[in-house]
Design a protein around this motif. Structure first.
Motif, PDB file in Angstrom:
ATOM      1  N   SER A 236       0.848  -1.187   0.000  1.00  0.00           N
ATOM      2  CA  SER A 236       0.000   0.000   0.000  1.00  0.00           C
ATOM      3  C   SER A 236       0.888   1.242   0.000  1.00  0.00           C
ATOM      4  N   GLU A 237       0.301   2.383  -0.282  1.00  0.00           N
ATOM      5  CA  GLU A 237       1.060   3.633  -0.268  1.00  0.00           C
ATOM      6  C   GLU A 237       1.631   3.902   1.116  1.00  0.00           C
ATOM      7  N   GLU A 238       0.854   3.585   2.156  1.00  0.00           N
ATOM      8  CA  GLU A 238       1.321   3.781   3.515  1.00  0.00           C
ATOM      9  C   GLU A 238       2.515   2.888   3.824  1.00  0.00           C
ATOM     10  N   ASP A 239       2.439   1.618   3.435  1.00  0.00           N
ATOM     11  CA  ASP A 239       3.546   0.701   3.696  1.00  0.00           C
ATOM     12  C   ASP A 239       4.808   1.129   2.959  1.00  0.00           C
ATOM     13  N   ARG A 240       4.663   1.668   1.768  1.00  0.00           N
ATOM     14  CA  ARG A 240       5.827   2.089   0.978  1.00  0.00           C
ATOM     15  C   ARG A 240       6.639   3.172   1.689  1.00  0.00           C
ATOM     16  N   THR A 241       5.961   3.982   2.496  1.00  0.00           N
ATOM     17  CA  THR A 241       6.682   5.052   3.189  1.00  0.00           C
ATOM     18  C   THR A 241       7.636   4.508   4.248  1.00  0.00           C
ATOM     19  N   HIS A 242       7.470   3.251   4.647  1.00  0.00           N
ATOM     20  CA  HIS A 242       8.326   2.644   5.673  1.00  0.00           C
ATOM     21  C   HIS A 242       9.423   1.766   5.081  1.00  0.00           C
ATOM     22  N   VAL A 243       9.517   1.722   3.744  1.00  0.00           N
ATOM     23  CA  VAL A 243      10.525   0.900   3.072  1.00  0.00           C
ATOM     24  C   VAL A 243      11.596   1.819   2.503  1.00  0.00           C
ATOM     25  N   PRO A 244      12.886   1.508   2.681  1.00  0.00           N
ATOM     26  CA  PRO A 244      13.946   2.388   2.167  1.00  0.00           C
ATOM     27  C   PRO A 244      13.917   2.492   0.648  1.00  0.00           C
ATOM     28  N   PRO A 245      14.584   3.497   0.095  1.00  0.00           N
ATOM     29  CA  PRO A 245      14.524   3.720  -1.353  1.00  0.00           C
ATOM     30  C   PRO A 245      15.074   2.568  -2.187  1.00  0.00           C
ATOM     31  N   LYS A 246      15.961   1.755  -1.610  1.00  0.00           N
ATOM     32  CA  LYS A 246      16.486   0.603  -2.345  1.00  0.00           C
ATOM     33  C   LYS A 246      16.627  -0.584  -1.409  1.00  0.00           C
ATOM     34  N   VAL A 247      16.151  -1.737  -1.868  1.00  0.00           N
ATOM     35  CA  VAL A 247      16.337  -3.004  -1.161  1.00  0.00           C
ATOM     36  C   VAL A 247      16.934  -3.989  -2.154  1.00  0.00           C
ATOM     37  N   ASP A 248      18.144  -4.449  -1.878  1.00  0.00           N
ATOM     38  CA  ASP A 248      18.847  -5.373  -2.772  1.00  0.00           C
ATOM     39  C   ASP A 248      18.467  -6.808  -2.412  1.00  0.00           C
ATOM     40  N   VAL A 249      17.789  -7.489  -3.325  1.00  0.00           N
ATOM     41  CA  VAL A 249      17.370  -8.879  -3.088  1.00  0.00           C
ATOM     42  C   VAL A 249      18.059  -9.840  -4.055  1.00  0.00           C
ATOM     43  N   ASP A 250      19.147  -9.404  -4.684  1.00  0.00           N
ATOM     44  CA  ASP A 250      19.738 -10.171  -5.778  1.00  0.00           C
ATOM     45  C   ASP A 250      21.113 -10.748  -5.462  1.00  0.00           C
ATOM     46  N   ASP A 251      21.482 -10.798  -4.182  1.00  0.00           N
ATOM     47  CA  ASP A 251      22.807 -11.309  -3.833  1.00  0.00           C
ATOM     48  C   ASP A 251      22.755 -12.819  -3.616  1.00  0.00           C
ATOM     49  N   GLU A 252      23.451 -13.561  -4.456  1.00  0.00           N
ATOM     50  CA  GLU A 252      23.414 -15.024  -4.393  1.00  0.00           C
ATOM     51  C   GLU A 252      24.068 -15.564  -3.125  1.00  0.00           C
ATOM     52  N   ASP A 253      25.138 -14.912  -2.659  1.00  0.00           N
ATOM     53  CA  ASP A 253      25.798 -15.364  -1.439  1.00  0.00           C
ATOM     54  C   ASP A 253      24.867 -15.232  -0.233  1.00  0.00           C
ATOM     55  N   HIS A 254      24.142 -14.118  -0.169  1.00  0.00           N
ATOM     56  CA  HIS A 254      23.218 -13.936   0.943  1.00  0.00           C
ATOM     57  C   HIS A 254      22.077 -14.952   0.876  1.00  0.00           C
TER      58      HIS A 254
END
Length: 307
Positions: free
Chosen positions: A78-96
């Motif tokens: 939701s628009e409200e939830d988006r305000t609590h998420v940082p501008p970038k979230v990296d979900v593409d690291d294979e090691d992690h």
């Protein structure tokens, strides 16, 4: 502090300015709603901050936002939830991802049979969790002039091998970062001879903890994932709960006359108990409610990790 969402900052500011009593802070800031461990484990750290007027910051994002990321994905927020998420979230690291999956063995009774879709959702939530704490830590650092040092207190899973908070912070911070993880120097009496160097920048050797300082019942509750949020879904081996005869499927209704409607209620009810104490637990089994006496005695096998 990992245990508080940044939305609780008002109470943390009041604490640092000496405007709250200890009991008032624990209650008003909803310590046991946000965190699963006793206040006493962290008391000295928080008292140090209060005594010296050091600013303390909540780093987490609201739990319901992380849940939404896990179940709905970023595009479903939701628009409200988006305000609590940082501008970038990296979900593409294979090691992690490889490290994250390694925590869930096939025989893990709670997570071992997760589908690929569920596992992807959990990893997405983990990355969001790390990124939110990294983002809020950087914001806290930038609020303080000069050349301050920010100490971030989080579980080792968020910093191990530099794959959690540190990796996410690189998206919006180019300053110096160093990680320190405590390592027990023995495991069940046998010395720990070596630790992989890439685990952290610094390792702090600590004595093996055979027993937790404070007792807990030794159960996991279903939370909000089921129709009955206080149903027992796990009983720790040789825990006080197992010794008292509590079973998976029982519904926990109360402890020493205190009504239990969620996990936070249980944590609050346990907050004044010590090893050697006894308590009366009210449970419902097969539609029948009864009182069970629980004795909080240390076991050779059980640890606080069991709930």
């Amino acid at each position: 502090l990992e245990m508080y969402p940044y939305t609780q900052q008002n109470y943390l500011d009041q604490w640092s300015r000496g405007l709250l009593t200890e009991k008032g802070f624990v209650e008003l800031s909803d310590w046991y709603q946000h965190w699963g461990y006793r206040w006493e484990y962290y008391r000295d750290i928080l008292m140090l901050a209060k005594d010296h007027g050091l600013p303390v910051y909540g780093l987490n994002t609201p739990r319901e936002v992380v849940t939404a990321v896990r179940t709905e994905g970023f595009e479903g927020l939701s628009e409200e939830d988006r305000t609590h998420v940082p501008p970038k979230v990296d979900v593409d690291d294979e090691d992690h991802l490889r490290l994250f999956r390694a925590h869930f063995e096939d025989d893990d009774e709670m997570h071992g049979m997760l589908s690929e879709e569920a596992m992807d959702g959990m990893f997405r939530a983990q990355c969001t969790w790390d990124a939110a704490m990294a983002w809020n830590a950087v914001q806290a650092l930038e609020q303080n002039p000069g050349d301050p040092i920010l100490v971030v207190l989080v579980g080792s899973g968020h910093v191990a091998y530099g794959l959690g908070i540190e990796r996410q912070a690189r998206n919006f911070f180019d300053g110096e970062v160093a990680t320190l993880i405590p390592i027990e120097v023995s495991d069940k009496g046998e010395p720990v001879d070596a630790v992989q160097a890439s685990y952290a920048d610094y390792l702090w050797g600590v004595p093996e903890e055979r027993f937790p300082l404070y007792p807990s019942l030794g159960v996991s509750l279903s939370g909000r994932i089921g129709p009955e949020p206080t149903k027992i879904i796990r009983v720790g081996e040789e825990s006080p709960a197992e010794e008292a005869g509590l079973e998976v499927g029982d519904v926990l209704r109360g402890l020493d006359g205190i009504e239990i409607t969620e996990s936070a209620d249980l944590r609050r009810a346990m907050a004044d108990l010590a090893w050697g104490d006894a308590a009366t637990v009210t449970v419902e089994r097969d539609g029948e409610t009864s009182d069970v006496e629980v004795f909080f005695r240390r076991s050779s096998q059980w640890s606080e990790d069991d709930g």
